[in-house]
Design a protein around this motif. Sequence first.
Motif, PDB file in Angstrom:
ATOM      1  N   ARG A  70       8.139 -30.483  33.071  1.00  0.00           N
ATOM      2  CA  ARG A  70       8.555 -31.092  34.351  1.00  0.00           C
ATOM      3  C   ARG A  70       9.183 -30.058  35.278  1.00  0.00           C
ATOM      4  NH1 ARG A  70      10.561 -35.135  31.117  1.00  0.00           N
ATOM      5  NH2 ARG A  70      12.675 -34.341  31.332  1.00  0.00           N
ATOM      6  N   GLU A  71       9.977 -29.158  34.703  1.00  0.00           N
ATOM      7  CA  GLU A  71      10.702 -28.183  35.505  1.00  0.00           C
ATOM      8  C   GLU A  71       9.910 -26.898  35.743  1.00  0.00           C
ATOM      9  OE1 GLU A  71      14.609 -27.567  33.896  1.00  0.00           O
ATOM     10  OE2 GLU A  71      15.090 -29.701  33.990  1.00  0.00           O
ATOM     11  N   GLY A  72       8.695 -26.838  35.220  1.00  0.00           N
ATOM     12  CA  GLY A  72       7.859 -25.669  35.434  1.00  0.00           C
ATOM     13  C   GLY A  72       8.326 -24.425  34.702  1.00  0.00           C
ATOM     14  N   ILE A  73       9.083 -24.594  33.639  1.00  0.00           N
ATOM     15  CA  ILE A  73       9.580 -23.474  32.851  1.00  0.00           C
ATOM     16  C   ILE A  73       8.485 -23.033  31.887  1.00  0.00           C
ATOM     17  CG2 ILE A  73      11.300 -22.727  31.156  1.00  0.00           C
ATOM     18  CD1 ILE A  73      13.182 -24.870  32.370  1.00  0.00           C
ATOM     19  N   GLN A  74       8.236 -21.732  31.849  1.00  0.00           N
ATOM     20  CA  GLN A  74       7.238 -21.214  30.918  1.00  0.00           C
ATOM     21  C   GLN A  74       7.848 -21.123  29.521  1.00  0.00           C
ATOM     22  OE1 GLN A  74       5.599 -17.534  32.372  1.00  0.00           O
ATOM     23  NE2 GLN A  74       3.935 -18.639  33.373  1.00  0.00           N
ATOM     24  N   TRP A  75       7.085 -21.521  28.539  1.00  0.00           N
ATOM     25  CA  TRP A  75       7.513 -21.440  27.149  1.00  0.00           C
ATOM     26  C   TRP A  75       6.278 -21.405  26.282  1.00  0.00           C
ATOM     27  CZ3 TRP A  75       6.094 -26.072  28.984  1.00  0.00           C
ATOM     28  CH2 TRP A  75       5.568 -27.009  28.099  1.00  0.00           C
ATOM     29  N   GLU A  76       6.483 -21.031  25.054  1.00  0.00           N
ATOM     30  CA  GLU A  76       5.375 -21.043  24.111  1.00  0.00           C
ATOM     31  C   GLU A  76       5.377 -22.400  23.422  1.00  0.00           C
ATOM     32  OE1 GLU A  76       3.992 -18.617  20.186  1.00  0.00           O
ATOM     33  OE2 GLU A  76       4.872 -17.458  21.840  1.00  0.00           O
ATOM     34  N   HIS A  77       4.286 -23.135  23.568  1.00  0.00           N
ATOM     35  CA  HIS A  77       4.174 -24.475  22.987  1.00  0.00           C
ATOM     36  C   HIS A  77       4.351 -24.411  21.468  1.00  0.00           C
ATOM     37  CE1 HIS A  77       2.851 -28.633  22.552  1.00  0.00           C
ATOM     38  NE2 HIS A  77       2.127 -28.214  21.533  1.00  0.00           N
ATOM     39  N   ILE A  78       5.106 -25.341  20.935  1.00  0.00           N
ATOM     40  CA  ILE A  78       5.336 -25.412  19.495  1.00  0.00           C
ATOM     41  C   ILE A  78       4.512 -26.570  18.942  1.00  0.00           C
ATOM     42  CG2 ILE A  78       7.032 -25.817  17.670  1.00  0.00           C
ATOM     43  CD1 ILE A  78       9.161 -24.737  19.645  1.00  0.00           C
ATOM     44  N   ASP A  79       3.589 -26.257  18.056  1.00  0.00           N
ATOM     45  CA  ASP A  79       2.828 -27.303  17.377  1.00  0.00           C
ATOM     46  C   ASP A  79       3.669 -27.810  16.216  1.00  0.00           C
ATOM     47  OD1 ASP A  79       0.483 -27.298  18.938  1.00  0.00           O
ATOM     48  OD2 ASP A  79      -0.236 -25.515  17.880  1.00  0.00           O
ATOM     49  N   GLN A  93       9.890 -32.869  21.338  1.00  0.00           N
ATOM     50  CA  GLN A  93       9.171 -33.591  22.380  1.00  0.00           C
ATOM     51  C   GLN A  93       9.899 -33.551  23.715  1.00  0.00           C
ATOM     52  OE1 GLN A  93       8.671 -37.531  20.712  1.00  0.00           O
ATOM     53  NE2 GLN A  93       6.692 -37.027  19.841  1.00  0.00           N
ATOM     54  N   GLN A  94      11.163 -33.966  23.737  1.00  0.00           N
ATOM     55  CA  GLN A  94      11.891 -34.053  24.999  1.00  0.00           C
ATOM     56  C   GLN A  94      12.085 -32.687  25.640  1.00  0.00           C
ATOM     57  OE1 GLN A  94      15.486 -36.353  24.593  1.00  0.00           O
ATOM     58  NE2 GLN A  94      14.382 -38.209  24.030  1.00  0.00           N
ATOM     59  N   GLU A  95      12.396 -31.680  24.844  1.00  0.00           N
ATOM     60  CA  GLU A  95      12.593 -30.345  25.410  1.00  0.00           C
ATOM     61  C   GLU A  95      11.309 -29.804  26.024  1.00  0.00           C
ATOM     62  OE1 GLU A  95      15.377 -28.353  25.908  1.00  0.00           O
ATOM     63  OE2 GLU A  95      16.416 -30.198  25.364  1.00  0.00           O
ATOM     64  N   GLN A  96      10.191 -29.971  25.303  1.00  0.00           N
ATOM     65  CA  GLN A  96       8.933 -29.466  25.836  1.00  0.00           C
ATOM     66  C   GLN A  96       8.513 -30.234  27.078  1.00  0.00           C
ATOM     67  OE1 GLN A  96       5.900 -27.810  23.117  1.00  0.00           O
ATOM     68  NE2 GLN A  96       7.190 -28.622  21.455  1.00  0.00           N
ATOM     69  N   GLU A  97       8.774 -31.564  27.101  1.00  0.00           N
ATOM     70  CA  GLU A  97       8.465 -32.359  28.290  1.00  0.00           C
ATOM     71  C   GLU A  97       9.334 -31.929  29.475  1.00  0.00           C
ATOM     72  OE1 GLU A  97       9.013 -36.383  26.934  1.00  0.00           O
ATOM     73  OE2 GLU A  97       7.171 -36.338  25.730  1.00  0.00           O
ATOM     74  N   GLU A  98      10.608 -31.636  29.209  1.00  0.00           N
ATOM     75  CA  GLU A  98      11.512 -31.181  30.265  1.00  0.00           C
ATOM     76  C   GLU A  98      11.061 -29.820  30.807  1.00  0.00           C
ATOM     77  OE1 GLU A  98      16.222 -30.108  30.937  1.00  0.00           O
ATOM     78  OE2 GLU A  98      15.658 -31.432  29.283  1.00  0.00           O
ATOM     79  N   TYR A  99      10.679 -28.903  29.926  1.00  0.00           N
ATOM     80  CA  TYR A  99      10.195 -27.601  30.369  1.00  0.00           C
ATOM     81  C   TYR A  99       8.982 -27.765  31.273  1.00  0.00           C
ATOM     82  CZ  TYR A  99      13.120 -25.153  26.911  1.00  0.00           C
ATOM     83  OH  TYR A  99      14.157 -24.638  26.183  1.00  0.00           O
TER      84      TYR A  99
END
Length: 192
Positions: A57-66, A49-55
């Motif tokens: 907020r910072e506009g970092i592209q990542w593949e969402h993990i369900d 949760q926190q890592e994906q929220e941080e990404y």
Amino acid sequence: SDAYVANSTVIGVLDIYGFEIFGKNSFEQFCINYCNEKLQQLFIELVLQQEQEEYQREGIQWEHIDYFNNFIICQLVDQSHKGVIAIMDEACLNVGKITDIMLLEEMDRKLKGHKHYSSRRTDPMNKMLSHSEDFQIKHYAGDVVYTITGFIEKNRDTLFQDFKRLLFNSKNSTMKLMWPEGAEHISKTTKR
């Protein structure tokens, strides 16, 4: 060139999954599995949760993990006044009056309809569960059938009660005054 380098970055892996599912699961497995449920919840909060929220907020592209958020299972076990632990603790305050079967009936009454809890009374078609004996929790790691026998006695915290009696019977008068609950009869349980 592949040799160990001091002060280099290291990634460690901790296997926290000490989840237990035996042929017969009792209070001890319930406690161990609850601890592992809480560790999984902590992992979900801190890593996913926190890592994906941080990404985000910072506009970092990542593949969402369900992922399955097991908060609902933690609440089933530890929610104040409603969870399995609260129901057990309440039952343990009624010394000599409550049996394991009565505890299971109370859990059925209070937890009926929770999608991660069942017993033969709440799910009559589940032939894996024995009447007035078993309940099932659908944990993140798998479904576990617990046998209610011994839950009341094991949750009572009799060691703590014995400790109060021991200190009350001390020859040291100050110690004796600090533990008046130790004067209670052995069958009486006082609040923790």
